[in-house]
Scaffold this motif. Structure first.
Motif, PDB file in Angstrom:
ATOM      1  N   SER A   1      37.059  28.680  29.262  1.00 35.40           N
ATOM      2  CA  SER A   1      38.017  28.713  30.368  1.00 35.40           C
ATOM      3  C   SER A   1      39.310  29.419  29.969  1.00 35.40           C
ATOM      4  O   SER A   1      39.911  30.126  30.778  1.00 35.40           O
ATOM      5  CB  SER A   1      38.315  27.297  30.859  1.00 35.40           C
ATOM      6  OG  SER A   1      38.890  26.502  29.831  1.00 35.40           O
ATOM      7  N   LYS A   2      39.732  29.248  28.722  1.00 37.90           N
ATOM      8  CA  LYS A   2      40.933  29.944  28.250  1.00 37.90           C
ATOM      9  C   LYS A   2      40.720  31.450  28.258  1.00 37.90           C
ATOM     10  O   LYS A   2      41.617  32.216  28.621  1.00 37.90           O
ATOM     11  CB  LYS A   2      41.298  29.468  26.846  1.00 37.90           C
ATOM     12  CG  LYS A   2      41.850  28.047  26.794  1.00 37.90           C
ATOM     13  CD  LYS A   2      42.172  27.629  25.366  1.00 37.90           C
ATOM     14  CE  LYS A   2      42.729  26.215  25.316  1.00 37.90           C
ATOM     15  NZ  LYS A   2      42.987  25.762  23.932  1.00 37.90           N
ATOM     16  N   GLN A   3      39.538  31.868  27.856  1.00 39.62           N
ATOM     17  CA  GLN A   3      39.238  33.294  27.841  1.00 39.62           C
ATOM     18  C   GLN A   3      39.197  33.849  29.267  1.00 39.62           C
ATOM     19  O   GLN A   3      39.720  34.931  29.543  1.00 39.62           O
ATOM     20  CB  GLN A   3      37.907  33.544  27.138  1.00 39.62           C
ATOM     21  CG  GLN A   3      37.582  35.009  26.965  1.00 39.62           C
ATOM     22  CD  GLN A   3      36.394  35.231  26.053  1.00 39.62           C
ATOM     23  OE1 GLN A   3      35.897  34.310  25.419  1.00 39.62           O
ATOM     24  NE2 GLN A   3      35.918  36.470  25.978  1.00 39.62           N
ATOM     25  N   ILE A   4      38.576  33.101  30.169  1.00 39.91           N
ATOM     26  CA  ILE A   4      38.504  33.542  31.563  1.00 39.91           C
ATOM     27  C   ILE A   4      39.902  33.623  32.171  1.00 39.91           C
ATOM     28  O   ILE A   4      40.248  34.590  32.859  1.00 39.91           O
ATOM     29  CB  ILE A   4      37.609  32.583  32.371  1.00 39.91           C
ATOM     30  CG1 ILE A   4      36.144  32.753  31.958  1.00 39.91           C
ATOM     31  CG2 ILE A   4      37.770  32.817  33.871  1.00 39.91           C
ATOM     32  CD1 ILE A   4      35.209  31.742  32.586  1.00 39.91           C
ATOM     33  N   LEU A   5      40.714  32.608  31.913  1.00 35.02           N
ATOM     34  CA  LEU A   5      42.067  32.561  32.468  1.00 35.02           C
ATOM     35  C   LEU A   5      42.908  33.738  31.979  1.00 35.02           C
ATOM     36  O   LEU A   5      43.665  34.339  32.747  1.00 35.02           O
ATOM     37  CB  LEU A   5      42.726  31.239  32.084  1.00 35.02           C
ATOM     38  CG  LEU A   5      43.988  30.842  32.844  1.00 35.02           C
ATOM     39  CD1 LEU A   5      43.679  30.641  34.317  1.00 35.02           C
ATOM     40  CD2 LEU A   5      44.580  29.564  32.253  1.00 35.02           C
ATOM     41  N   ALA A   6      42.752  34.085  30.714  1.00 36.61           N
ATOM     42  CA  ALA A   6      43.567  35.160  30.127  1.00 36.61           C
ATOM     43  C   ALA A   6      43.220  36.527  30.708  1.00 36.61           C
ATOM     44  O   ALA A   6      44.041  37.445  30.660  1.00 36.61           O
ATOM     45  CB  ALA A   6      43.374  35.178  28.616  1.00 36.61           C
ATOM     46  N   GLN A   7      42.018  36.672  31.278  1.00 35.93           N
ATOM     47  CA  GLN A   7      41.575  37.979  31.766  1.00 35.93           C
ATOM     48  C   GLN A   7      41.778  38.156  33.263  1.00 35.93           C
ATOM     49  O   GLN A   7      41.485  39.235  33.794  1.00 35.93           O
ATOM     50  CB  GLN A   7      40.084  38.156  31.433  1.00 35.93           C
ATOM     51  CG  GLN A   7      39.804  38.218  29.941  1.00 35.93           C
ATOM     52  CD  GLN A   7      38.316  38.126  29.621  1.00 35.93           C
ATOM     53  OE1 GLN A   7      37.520  37.667  30.443  1.00 35.93           O
ATOM     54  NE2 GLN A   7      37.933  38.548  28.424  1.00 35.93           N
ATOM     55  N   GLN A   8      42.285  37.145  33.948  1.00 30.12           N
ATOM     56  CA  GLN A   8      42.432  37.240  35.404  1.00 30.12           C
ATOM     57  C   GLN A   8      43.589  38.164  35.786  1.00 30.12           C
ATOM     58  O   GLN A   8      44.660  38.137  35.167  1.00 30.12           O
ATOM     59  CB  GLN A   8      42.648  35.861  36.011  1.00 30.12           C
ATOM     60  CG  GLN A   8      42.596  35.842  37.530  1.00 30.12           C
ATOM     61  CD  GLN A   8      42.639  34.433  38.100  1.00 30.12           C
ATOM     62  OE1 GLN A   8      43.223  33.528  37.503  1.00 30.12           O
ATOM     63  NE2 GLN A   8      42.027  34.248  39.267  1.00 30.12           N
ATOM     64  N   ASN A   9      43.373  38.958  36.802  1.00 28.29           N
ATOM     65  CA  ASN A   9      44.423  39.831  37.314  1.00 28.29           C
ATOM     66  C   ASN A   9      45.363  39.063  38.235  1.00 28.29           C
ATOM     67  O   ASN A   9      45.035  37.985  38.731  1.00 28.29           O
ATOM     68  CB  ASN A   9      43.798  41.002  38.081  1.00 28.29           C
ATOM     69  CG  ASN A   9      42.944  41.880  37.186  1.00 28.29           C
ATOM     70  OD1 ASN A   9      43.383  42.336  36.141  1.00 28.29           O
ATOM     71  ND2 ASN A   9      41.698  42.100  37.600  1.00 28.29           N
ATOM     72  N   ALA A  10      46.520  39.652  38.482  1.00 25.35           N
ATOM     73  CA  ALA A  10      47.532  38.984  39.299  1.00 25.35           C
ATOM     74  C   ALA A  10      47.041  38.713  40.721  1.00 25.35           C
ATOM     75  O   ALA A  10      47.456  37.739  41.354  1.00 25.35           O
ATOM     76  CB  ALA A  10      48.809  39.834  39.330  1.00 25.35           C
ATOM     77  N   ASN A  11      46.137  39.554  41.229  1.00 20.89           N
ATOM     78  CA  ASN A  11      45.644  39.361  42.603  1.00 20.89           C
ATOM     79  C   ASN A  11      44.512  38.342  42.696  1.00 20.89           C
ATOM     80  O   ASN A  11      43.974  38.095  43.776  1.00 20.89           O
ATOM     81  CB  ASN A  11      45.201  40.695  43.198  1.00 20.89           C
ATOM     82  CG  ASN A  11      43.986  41.290  42.492  1.00 20.89           C
ATOM     83  OD1 ASN A  11      43.471  40.733  41.525  1.00 20.89           O
ATOM     84  ND2 ASN A  11      43.536  42.444  42.969  1.00 20.89           N
ATOM     85  N   GLY A  12      44.121  37.753  41.549  1.00 21.41           N
ATOM     86  CA  GLY A  12      43.095  36.718  41.539  1.00 21.41           C
ATOM     87  C   GLY A  12      41.732  37.180  41.098  1.00 21.41           C
ATOM     88  O   GLY A  12      40.844  36.371  40.840  1.00 21.41           O
ATOM     89  N   SER A  13      41.528  38.490  40.994  1.00 24.11           N
ATOM     90  CA  SER A  13      40.207  39.023  40.643  1.00 24.11           C
ATOM     91  C   SER A  13      40.060  39.159  39.136  1.00 24.11           C
ATOM     92  O   SER A  13      41.022  39.050  38.374  1.00 24.11           O
ATOM     93  CB  SER A  13      39.999  40.382  41.302  1.00 24.11           C
ATOM     94  OG  SER A  13      40.862  41.356  40.720  1.00 24.11           O
ATOM     95  N   TRP A  14      38.825  39.395  38.729  1.00 28.17           N
ATOM     96  CA  TRP A  14      38.494  39.803  37.363  1.00 28.17           C
ATOM     97  C   TRP A  14      37.734  41.119  37.462  1.00 28.17           C
ATOM     98  O   TRP A  14      36.903  41.284  38.358  1.00 28.17           O
ATOM     99  CB  TRP A  14      37.621  38.769  36.664  1.00 28.17           C
ATOM    100  CG  TRP A  14      38.329  37.516  36.248  1.00 28.17           C
ATOM    101  CD1 TRP A  14      38.926  37.267  35.042  1.00 28.17           C
ATOM    102  CD2 TRP A  14      38.471  36.295  36.996  1.00 28.17           C
ATOM    103  NE1 TRP A  14      39.437  35.987  35.008  1.00 28.17           N
ATOM    104  CE2 TRP A  14      39.174  35.364  36.190  1.00 28.17           C
ATOM    105  CE3 TRP A  14      38.076  35.903  38.288  1.00 28.17           C
ATOM    106  CZ2 TRP A  14      39.477  34.078  36.612  1.00 28.17           C
ATOM    107  CZ3 TRP A  14      38.387  34.621  38.718  1.00 28.17           C
ATOM    108  CH2 TRP A  14      39.086  33.722  37.890  1.00 28.17           C
TER     109      TRP A  14
END
Length: 421
Positions: free
Chosen positions: A378-391
């Motif tokens: 989850s930390k890895q996923i959270l760190a890669q999220q863009n400001a608009n909510g997408s990955w």
């Protein structure tokens, strides 16, 4: 005198079946844990519990705490009060369980998942579909995005994403062909879309309250299962297209997509021929390499693939196969080759596909395994999220990655039977 508890079962959601019968002298609170556990975890329950404590009045409650009261004649007294108290108290218990579970999750992760799903809403086309890069995988993306929204707790009629889910369901129903394929023959690698659509629509079917829509879903899924069996190759696998269209080519990733879709249909009460699933499991077994991993294809012994191996064990777990020798070999391989490997290149460019399935495996292994895994992933996923909510990592496109990551962040909500422990 007794109080009878009935449930609707997914193999025939139109009828009620006995669940338990207790003396009216049993304190109501003694029933709460068993009933609550049934509503949340029993894969065969179709979203209804009925508490019938007399011939005068029946109380029906769904898993969202809504009550429908059917009165056969006017009656008063202890029996009516007993039934009403039981229903209302049970509703409170179920709501408290869901609230307590949601409150345990890091608010940052809940916000990340919501932002991801909100972004997906904005990317949905008017016709109800999503698509990947180059307008590919339209059916598959629609099923995956809709599935992620189901994991949040929304349905076709309730919740923040109900309109998007309903539109996705309508699109996929319309995409159902006379031969049972959910999708179109010109779709790129159409069996992915077919398998993911079986998974998504079967989860919707279990909660669908509109009788006409439910019957339509039943028809679509029944035909989809039939198509799946006819599209299977003689070796027991599936390719990117049907055996007929693909000259009997098959490979591991599309195979496991079909198997999990079939299992989801079976859980929802759609008849699935046992021999089709048995042949598929045997195909996976024949693709096993000496190191315990699954190779790309039976015809292409190019070495084990961690993504396909993770998907294979998720399918076995979905079928209740936790302890057989194949499951143990696959799990041992995954623990060695997936855990601790965090880069796209280490997963052959299929990191999100890998963890879409491996998160299902870890969740089913219990809280100790899940908490350790989820804390890292989850930390890895959270760190890669863009400001608009997408990955936007990977080559398939942002819709795909956002749907996958949102599902991983929400899977432990436990709303979907196919992912439940």
């Amino acid at each position: 005198m007794t109080c009878k508890i009935f449930v609707r079962r997914k193999f025939d959601p139109t009828k009620f079946f006995p669940f338990m019968e207790v003396s009216r002298r049993v304190p109501e609170v003694a029933l709460f844990p068993q009933l609550a556990q049934t509503m949340r975890n029993d894969k065969a329950v179709a979203g209804r519990i009925v508490i019938d404590c007399s011939s005068d009045r029946k109380h029906e409650m769904n898993r969202y705490g809504q009550i429908r009261i059917e009165s056969r004649r006017k009656s008063e007294g202890f029996v009516m009060r007993h039934a009403m108290i039981l229903v209302l108290a049970l509703c409170s218990v179920l709501i408290a369980i869901d609230t307590a579970h949601a409150d345990r999750k890091d608010p940052k992760l809940k916000l990340a998942a919501r932002k991801g799903l909100d972004w997906l809403v904005g990317e949905q086309h008017r016709s109800g579909y999503w698509e990947a890069n180059q307008s590919q995988y339209r059916v598959a993306m629609t099923a995956l995005a809709g599935n992620a929204m189901l994991c949040e707790g929304s349905t076709t009629t309730r919740g923040r994403y109900s309109k998007s889910i309903a539109a996705a369901v309508d699109y996929l129903i319309d995409a159902s062909q006379p031969n049972g394929l959910i999708g179109y023959k010109h779709d790129f690698h159409y069996t992915y879309g077919h398998g993911f659509s079986m998974l998504f629509l079967s989860q919707v079917f279990g909660e669908e309250e509109n009788s006409q829509r439910r019957e339509k879903l039943r028809e679509v899924l029944t035909k989809a299962v039939q198509f799946c069996g006819e599209a299977q190759t003689p070796d027991g696998g599936w390719g990117y297209v049907s055996a007929k269209d693909g000259n009997n080519f098959d490979e591991g990733s599309t195979c496991v997509t079909q198997v999990q879709g079939l299992r989801a249909c079976r859980n929802a009460g759609i008849p699935v021929p046992k021999e089709v699933v048995d042949k598929a499991i045997e195909y996976i077994r024949k693709c096993l390499s000496a190191d315990g991993g699954v190779q790309y294809s039976l015809r292409n012994a190019s070495g084990s693939r961690p993504p396909i191996t993770a998907a294979a064990i998720a399918c076995l777990f979905s079928s209740g196969e936790y302890e057989n020798d194949l499951a143990k070999k696959l799990l041992k391989y995954c623990e060695k080759n997936i855990e601790g490997n965090s880069s796209q290149s280490q997963m052959g460019g299929h990191w999100h596909y890998t963890h879409f399935y491996y998160s299902q495996v870890q969740y089913r292994l219990g809280d100790d395994k899940w908490n350790k895994y989820f804390n890292t992933i989850s930390k890895q996923i959270l760190a890669q999220q863009n400001a608009n909510g997408s990955w936007k990592e990977g080559h398939v496109g942002a819709v795909y990655v956002t749907a996958i990551n949102s599902t991983i962040l929400l899977i432990d909500n436990g709303y979907l039977p196919i992912y439940q422990r």
